[in-house]
Design an enzyme around this catalytic site. Structure first.
Site, PDB file in Angstrom:
ATOM      1  N   HIS A   1       0.833  -1.205   0.000  1.00 20.50           N
ATOM      2  CA  HIS A   1       0.000   0.000   0.000  1.00 20.50           C
ATOM      3  C   HIS A   1       0.873   1.263   0.000  1.00 20.50           C
ATOM      4  O   HIS A   1       0.727   2.137  -0.864  1.00 20.50           O
ATOM      5  CB  HIS A   1      -0.904  -0.034   1.237  1.00 20.50           C
ATOM      6  CG  HIS A   1      -1.807   1.150   1.370  1.00 20.50           C
ATOM      7  ND1 HIS A   1      -3.157   1.082   1.124  1.00 20.50           N
ATOM      8  CD2 HIS A   1      -1.564   2.444   1.727  1.00 20.50           C
ATOM      9  CE1 HIS A   1      -3.707   2.274   1.311  1.00 20.50           C
ATOM     10  NE2 HIS A   1      -2.761   3.121   1.691  1.00 20.50           N
ATOM     11  N   GLU A   2       1.783   1.344   0.947  1.00 22.79           N
ATOM     12  CA  GLU A   2       2.595   2.556   1.050  1.00 22.79           C
ATOM     13  C   GLU A   2       3.508   2.706  -0.161  1.00 22.79           C
ATOM     14  O   GLU A   2       3.756   3.811  -0.629  1.00 22.79           O
ATOM     15  CB  GLU A   2       3.406   2.562   2.359  1.00 22.79           C
ATOM     16  CG  GLU A   2       2.559   2.513   3.639  1.00 22.79           C
ATOM     17  CD  GLU A   2       1.459   3.573   3.705  1.00 22.79           C
ATOM     18  OE1 GLU A   2       1.596   4.633   3.051  1.00 22.79           O
ATOM     19  OE2 GLU A   2       0.440   3.332   4.398  1.00 22.79           O
TER      20      GLU A   2
ATOM     21  N   HIS B   1       1.644   4.427  -2.913  1.00 18.65           N
ATOM     22  CA  HIS B   1       1.674   5.890  -2.777  1.00 18.65           C
ATOM     23  C   HIS B   1       3.022   6.430  -3.268  1.00 18.65           C
ATOM     24  O   HIS B   1       3.099   7.444  -3.939  1.00 18.65           O
ATOM     25  CB  HIS B   1       1.517   6.292  -1.308  1.00 18.65           C
ATOM     26  CG  HIS B   1       0.116   6.226  -0.784  1.00 18.65           C
ATOM     27  ND1 HIS B   1      -0.942   6.844  -1.404  1.00 18.65           N
ATOM     28  CD2 HIS B   1      -0.404   5.636   0.323  1.00 18.65           C
ATOM     29  CE1 HIS B   1      -2.059   6.638  -0.692  1.00 18.65           C
ATOM     30  NE2 HIS B   1      -1.754   5.896   0.348  1.00 18.65           N
TER      31      HIS B   1
ATOM     32  N   HIS C   1       3.328   6.736  -6.899  1.00 21.54           N
ATOM     33  CA  HIS C   1       2.541   7.862  -7.398  1.00 21.54           C
ATOM     34  C   HIS C   1       3.416   9.116  -7.438  1.00 21.54           C
ATOM     35  O   HIS C   1       3.294   9.950  -8.337  1.00 21.54           O
ATOM     36  CB  HIS C   1       1.338   8.067  -6.470  1.00 21.54           C
ATOM     37  CG  HIS C   1       0.180   8.791  -7.071  1.00 21.54           C
ATOM     38  ND1 HIS C   1      -0.927   9.138  -6.349  1.00 21.54           N
ATOM     39  CD2 HIS C   1      -0.051   9.257  -8.326  1.00 21.54           C
ATOM     40  CE1 HIS C   1      -1.791   9.776  -7.132  1.00 21.54           C
ATOM     41  NE2 HIS C   1      -1.284   9.857  -8.343  1.00 21.54           N
TER      42      HIS C   1
HETATM   43 ZN   LIG Z   1      -3.045   5.193   1.899  1.00 20.33          ZN
END
Ligand SMILES: [Zn+2]
Length: 670
Positions: free
Chosen positions: A459-460, A463, A466
């Site tokens: 998940h991290e 990010h 991104h």
């Molecule tokens: Zn998040």
């Protein structure tokens, strides 16, 4: 102090984290604040005709160094704090936020931006977007109000800050005011040893005999899930559900006041309601669309919800009350599939998980993630990596800091330090970090993670990509600077690879034998994922809908008390009858614990889930390692930041608008 003696006074790609000390913070921030203020005055005072560079780009540049320095300090305070650093950060933080919130109210600056906007300059699409967004944002922050309006807005903001702070304090205090001491061990029947031990320690800490229970999650959750004694469950449930709704820490009047202040603020700024004000800059665009979105999901969840509730009733053999649900659901789960999440740990050694994750994104996005020694980290546990194109050119770098320390805050998060500009030939690399508090290695045993922890890393890192793969010519529209209901798409989509056999086989290998996860364990893991999926979903939908109805439809004169109004709505989403005094809304800090927070934004959790499940279906269709789909995701989503409307970016990747079907399948609802 000069840049040579104060490391915060120079922006560097290789950030000298090891050299930044508490004594640097106040002088650097003071100097940078003065410079930023002077920059803004200079923009407003400019006499030559307005253009992008002397107005919008200048406004971005005006605070760039301050953004960087306060970002570095805030980060260090979160990962390697000590009393002097905390004090220094706390001293500068209010000054910095006051400075930023004052920018849209600067009359000269607003006049400059309006002049530029009215001159209808010919701009590239992303610069044009920055212009429109800046005008809208200034307006939403009161730039266009007359003096009386600005004064009232200021008063509302102060009153909101006060009321929401008091609301949070009341939740905390009323939660802490409850304790239950059990002295007869028979009453603990059903409770696992870990929860008993914690209750014992808690009692000892208070100088009591027996076992002490509180309304904090680590105490409350096991009690509601495992305790056989139904009367005690009822007592604790009622205490939890009525927190901050009476007596000394009563939030009922504050809830009404916060709703009224938000309503007035929205009206003052020219919006129909608070949800329209908050959502204007989000993918949903307004409260009505968000509410329709939730109502549609609800319609598609209800049948399965009823079936699950019937199943649980049949299993228990009697009509269940609210304090029975968690307990009987756990019994049913045990009966259907006895699944111990700990059994997966040996298959998730940290090094292998991280290597496998890099392998996956390298296949998908045509990049390389390379570990590099770094001299300037804040702790020896921190790893430094570069992200490069396959051709070798540098895209960005990041720091990974995964293990808990006393000087580090809890949770897991990603943060950006530098968002580079992409305006060939001017291409700047990005710098960010991913942090967590995962199971550390113990002596000779490597760090063995839970599946949830593996998802957290993915998940991290989503990010981080991104930011790392961002290619926008406007800095403030780059990386993760996107709408709140869009920002979790790149992160949550990564979690999907943690549930695919093909992907797991790359990295989920027993740390001693190298074997893949046995098939029966994998199947149990999949089944546990969808257990009572409709109940989980209805609960989230209920919170989302009550949030929007309170901020869009609720009228005190017509609907009466906000707590009772909310209870009537939440009842429709609950599998058992809610008690007459049930008052969740009096202790819902997500919605009322800060001036905005998740107010009118709770729907974003579901919104992002729909996006990530739907977007992942394209990978599923073409193969979860498909370079073609990967590059499409990279070019249309990850590279674009907020340089275009997120709904448009999504359509370009998927070829259509989001469809909730994939989420319903993933949650076991279809
Ligand atoms: Zn998040």
């Amino acid at each position: 102090m000069s840049a040579s003696t104060n490391p915060l006074l120079q922006v560097e790609f290789e950030i000298p984290f090891d050299r930044v000390r508490a004594e640097h913070v106040e002088p650097a921030i003071a100097e940078l604040l003065t410079a930023a203020r002077a920059n803004i005055e200079a923009i407003a005072a400019e006499t030559v005709p307005r253009n992008y560079d002397n107005t919008l780009r200048a406004l971005e540049k005006a605070t760039e160094h301050l953004d960087y320095a306060i970002g570095v300090v805030r980060h260090l305070e979160g990962v390697a704090t000590y009393p002097e650093l905390r004090a220094a950060f706390n001293a500068v933080e209010p000054l910095v936020s006051e400075f930023y919130s004052g920018i849209p109210l600067h009359a000269g600056l607003w006049a400059a931006i309006k002049t530029l906007s009215e001159s209808r300059p010919k701009l590239t699409p992303s610069r044009q977007r920055l212009l429109v967004k800046t005008v809208d944002s200034f307006r939403r922050h009161g730039a266009e109000l007359d003096e009386a309006g600005k004064k009232r807005l200021g008063e509302i903001d102060v009153a909101l800050a006060k009321a929401t702070t008091k609301y949070s304090e009341n939740v905390l205090d009323s939660t802490n005011a409850f304790e239950l001491i059990l002295e007869d061990e028979k009453d603990l029947a059903g409770l696992p040893p870990s929860a008993r031990a914690a209750a014992r320690v808690s009692a000892e800490g208070k100088g009591s005999n027996g076992w002490r229970f509180t309304l904090q999650a680590p105490s409350y959750q096991p009690l509601m899930t495992y305790l056989d004694n139904r009367e005690i469950r009822e007592q604790v449930y009622r205490a939890y559900a009525t927190r901050a709704s009476a007596g000394e820490f009563d939030n009922r009047a504050l809830t009404a006041q916060i709703l009224e202040l938000r309503r007035e603020k929205a009206a003052l700024l020219g919006y129909r309601d608070f949800s329209d004000l908050v959502l204007e800059d989000r993918m949903a665009k307004d409260g009505g669309s968000a509410q329709t979105f939730l109502e549609e999901l609800r319609a598609r969840t209800e049948d399965r919800f009823k079936a699950e509730n019937q199943e649980l009733r049949d299993f228990a053999g009697f009509e269940l009350e609210a304090w029975d649900i968690g307990y009987w659901a756990e019994k049913l789960r045990l009966k259907l599939y006895d699944f111990d999440e700990e059994a997966l740990r040996p298959y998730f050694p940290m090094e292998r998980v991280v290597a496998g994750m890099f392998d996956i994104v390298e296949r998908l996005y045509g990049i390389k993630v390379v570990h590099k020694p770094a001299a300037h980290v804040w702790h020896p546990q921190v790893r430094y990596y570069e992200i490069r194109e396959e051709s070798g050119s540098l895209l960005g770098a990041f720091y990974a800091d995964w293990y808990p320390r006393e000087s580090k805050r809890g949770g897991a998060w990603m943060d950006g330090f530098i968002t580079g500009i992409y305006d060939p030939p001017n291409v700047e690399p990005h710098v960010g970090t991913i942090c967590g508090n995962l199971t550390p290695p113990i002596e000779e045993t490597p760090a063995l993670l839970t599946h949830r922890e593996v998802e957290t890393i993915f998940h991290e890192f989503g990010h981080l990509l991104h930011l790392g793969l961002s290619q926008t010519e406007v800095r403030s529209l780059g990386g993760t600077n996107v709408a709140w209901d869009f920002v979790e798409l790149p992160s949550q989509i990564m979690e999907n690879w943690c549930w695919e056999r093909e992907a797991l086989n790359l990295f989920a290998r027993h740390y001693q034998t190298g074997e893949i996860i046995p098939e029966d364990l994998f199947q149990k893991m999949l089944r546990a994922r969808t257990f009572r999926g409709a109940n989980v979903q209805m609960r989230q939908l209920g919170f989302g809908i009550v949030d929007l109805k309170l901020h869009r439809e609720y009228t005190p004169q017509r609907d009466g008390d906000a707590i009772a109004y909310s209870r009537r709505i939440l009842q429709e989403f609950s599998s058992a009858k809610l008690p007459e005094d049930h008052a969740t809304i009096a202790s819902f800090t997500h919605l009322f614990g800060s001036p905005v927070g998740y107010g009118a934004g709770y729907y974003s959790y579901k919104w992002a889930e729909v996006l990530d499940a739907d977007a992942f279906s394209r990978f599923r269709e073409h193969g979860i390692f498909s370079r073609q789909v990967g590059l499409s995701f990279r070019n249309n989503i990850l590279a674009k930041g907020d340089s275009e409307d997120p709904a448009e970016l999504y359509r370009r990747f998927m070829g259509r608008d989001p469809d909730p079907e994939a989420l319903l399948v993933r949650s076991g609802l279809l």
